[in-house]
Design a protein around this motif. Structure first.
Motif, PDB file in Angstrom:
ATOM      1  N   GLU A  80      10.483  -4.307  -1.396  1.00  0.00           N
ATOM      2  CA  GLU A  80       9.686  -4.563  -2.590  1.00  0.00           C
ATOM      3  C   GLU A  80       8.434  -3.719  -2.571  1.00  0.00           C
ATOM      4  O   GLU A  80       7.964  -3.282  -1.529  1.00  0.00           O
ATOM      5  N   MET A  81       7.932  -3.493  -3.770  1.00  0.00           N
ATOM      6  CA  MET A  81       6.657  -2.798  -3.909  1.00  0.00           C
ATOM      7  C   MET A  81       5.693  -3.777  -4.547  1.00  0.00           C
ATOM      8  O   MET A  81       5.960  -4.314  -5.618  1.00  0.00           O
ATOM      9  N   VAL A  82       4.583  -4.022  -3.855  1.00  0.00           N
ATOM     10  CA  VAL A  82       3.556  -4.932  -4.355  1.00  0.00           C
ATOM     11  C   VAL A  82       2.235  -4.169  -4.366  1.00  0.00           C
ATOM     12  O   VAL A  82       1.851  -3.586  -3.357  1.00  0.00           O
ATOM     13  N   ILE A  83       1.561  -4.167  -5.507  1.00  0.00           N
ATOM     14  CA  ILE A  83       0.287  -3.462  -5.651  1.00  0.00           C
ATOM     15  C   ILE A  83      -0.856  -4.448  -5.464  1.00  0.00           C
ATOM     16  O   ILE A  83      -0.811  -5.566  -5.987  1.00  0.00           O
ATOM     17  N   GLY A  84      -1.883  -4.049  -4.737  1.00  0.00           N
ATOM     18  CA  GLY A  84      -3.042  -4.934  -4.573  1.00  0.00           C
ATOM     19  C   GLY A  84      -4.066  -4.314  -3.657  1.00  0.00           C
ATOM     20  O   GLY A  84      -3.885  -3.201  -3.166  1.00  0.00           O
ATOM     21  N   THR A  85      -5.138  -5.056  -3.427  1.00  0.00           N
ATOM     22  CA  THR A  85      -6.075  -4.622  -2.402  1.00  0.00           C
ATOM     23  C   THR A  85      -5.468  -5.007  -1.057  1.00  0.00           C
ATOM     24  O   THR A  85      -4.601  -5.881  -0.992  1.00  0.00           O
ATOM     25  N   ASN A 108       2.500  -7.393 -10.687  1.00  0.00           N
ATOM     26  CA  ASN A 108       2.076  -6.336  -9.762  1.00  0.00           C
ATOM     27  C   ASN A 108       3.148  -6.009  -8.728  1.00  0.00           C
ATOM     28  O   ASN A 108       2.871  -5.372  -7.732  1.00  0.00           O
ATOM     29  N   GLN A 109       4.382  -6.454  -8.961  1.00  0.00           N
ATOM     30  CA  GLN A 109       5.386  -6.222  -7.924  1.00  0.00           C
ATOM     31  C   GLN A 109       6.802  -6.140  -8.480  1.00  0.00           C
ATOM     32  O   GLN A 109       7.095  -6.621  -9.576  1.00  0.00           O
ATOM     33  N   THR A 110       7.670  -5.505  -7.690  1.00  0.00           N
ATOM     34  CA  THR A 110       9.089  -5.530  -7.989  1.00  0.00           C
ATOM     35  C   THR A 110       9.852  -5.658  -6.679  1.00  0.00           C
ATOM     36  O   THR A 110       9.567  -4.957  -5.720  1.00  0.00           O
ATOM     37  N   THR A 111      10.747  -6.630  -6.624  1.00  0.00           N
ATOM     38  CA  THR A 111      11.569  -6.857  -5.434  1.00  0.00           C
ATOM     39  C   THR A 111      12.983  -6.410  -5.760  1.00  0.00           C
ATOM     40  O   THR A 111      13.543  -6.837  -6.770  1.00  0.00           O
ATOM     41  N   GLY A 119      10.803  -1.560 -12.131  1.00  0.00           N
ATOM     42  CA  GLY A 119       9.569  -0.916 -12.560  1.00  0.00           C
ATOM     43  C   GLY A 119       8.372  -1.829 -12.504  1.00  0.00           C
ATOM     44  O   GLY A 119       8.490  -3.050 -12.529  1.00  0.00           O
ATOM     45  N   ILE A 120       7.211  -1.197 -12.408  1.00  0.00           N
ATOM     46  CA  ILE A 120       5.930  -1.897 -12.520  1.00  0.00           C
ATOM     47  C   ILE A 120       5.084  -1.068 -13.487  1.00  0.00           C
ATOM     48  O   ILE A 120       5.013   0.152 -13.336  1.00  0.00           O
ATOM     49  N   VAL A 121       4.475  -1.706 -14.458  1.00  0.00           N
ATOM     50  CA  VAL A 121       3.513  -1.013 -15.323  1.00  0.00           C
ATOM     51  C   VAL A 121       2.136  -1.550 -14.966  1.00  0.00           C
ATOM     52  O   VAL A 121       1.876  -2.755 -15.089  1.00  0.00           O
ATOM     53  N   TRP A 122       1.279  -0.666 -14.495  1.00  0.00           N
ATOM     54  CA  TRP A 122      -0.008  -1.098 -13.950  1.00  0.00           C
ATOM     55  C   TRP A 122      -1.127  -0.197 -14.435  1.00  0.00           C
ATOM     56  O   TRP A 122      -0.981   1.024 -14.459  1.00  0.00           O
TER      57      TRP A 122
END
Ligand SMILES: [Cu+2]
Length: 151
Positions: A80-85, A108-111, A119-122
């Protein structure tokens, strides 16, 4: 029953207060916010694989840009891709260790299962550094981390 509920509420409130306080203190920037799919500035393709790497793992964007991450799992296990601090990611990873198999779908994520794409739109707001990671237990620890530099 009533007492249990208020204890639970109290711990939720203090957890939230702790989380928001931490962002202000430890980071010059926050990670951004879910983007509007109708206002995507550009698409960036990211591949995840079983060597516990993101390709690319270093991404540059401009402050204010809305990015569509087109993410592909080319491995044979889920990623998975998870976006964050980094502090948010570590906190989330800790939660996943406590609750294995936890299902979640946040903006903020896709597993992704093997061979799946998502996809993630951020939208990245402020200049600084935003991190992303695979929070499946063991993966971030094995180096499955990437960095977005917001200019
Ligand atoms: Cu992974």
């Amino acid at each position: 029953m009533k007492k249990t509920l208020s204890v639970l509420l109290l711990s939720l409130i203090s957890a939230a207060a702790f989380a928001s306080g931490e962002h202000k203190g430890a980071h010059a920037s926050v990670a951004g916010k879910p983007g509007d799919p109708a206002k995507v500035s550009r698409t960036i393709a990211v591949t995840m694989d079983d060597t516990m790497r993101f390709t690319p793992s270093q991404i540059s964007v401009k402050a204010g840009e809305t990015i569509r991450f087109f993410v592909k799992n080319s491995g044979k296990i889920p990623h998975e891709m998870v976006i964050g601090t980094m502090s948010e990611l570590k906190e989330h990873a800790e939660m996943m260790r406590k609750m294995p198999g936890m299902k979640h779908a946040e903006p903020n994520q896709t597993t992704l299962a093997p061979s799946q794409s998502g996809g993630i739109v951020w939208q990245f707001d402020k200049a600084g550094q935003v991190d992303f990671a695979c929070l499946i237990p063991g993966h971030m620890e094995a180096g499955m981390i990437g960095k977005v530099t917001v200019n």
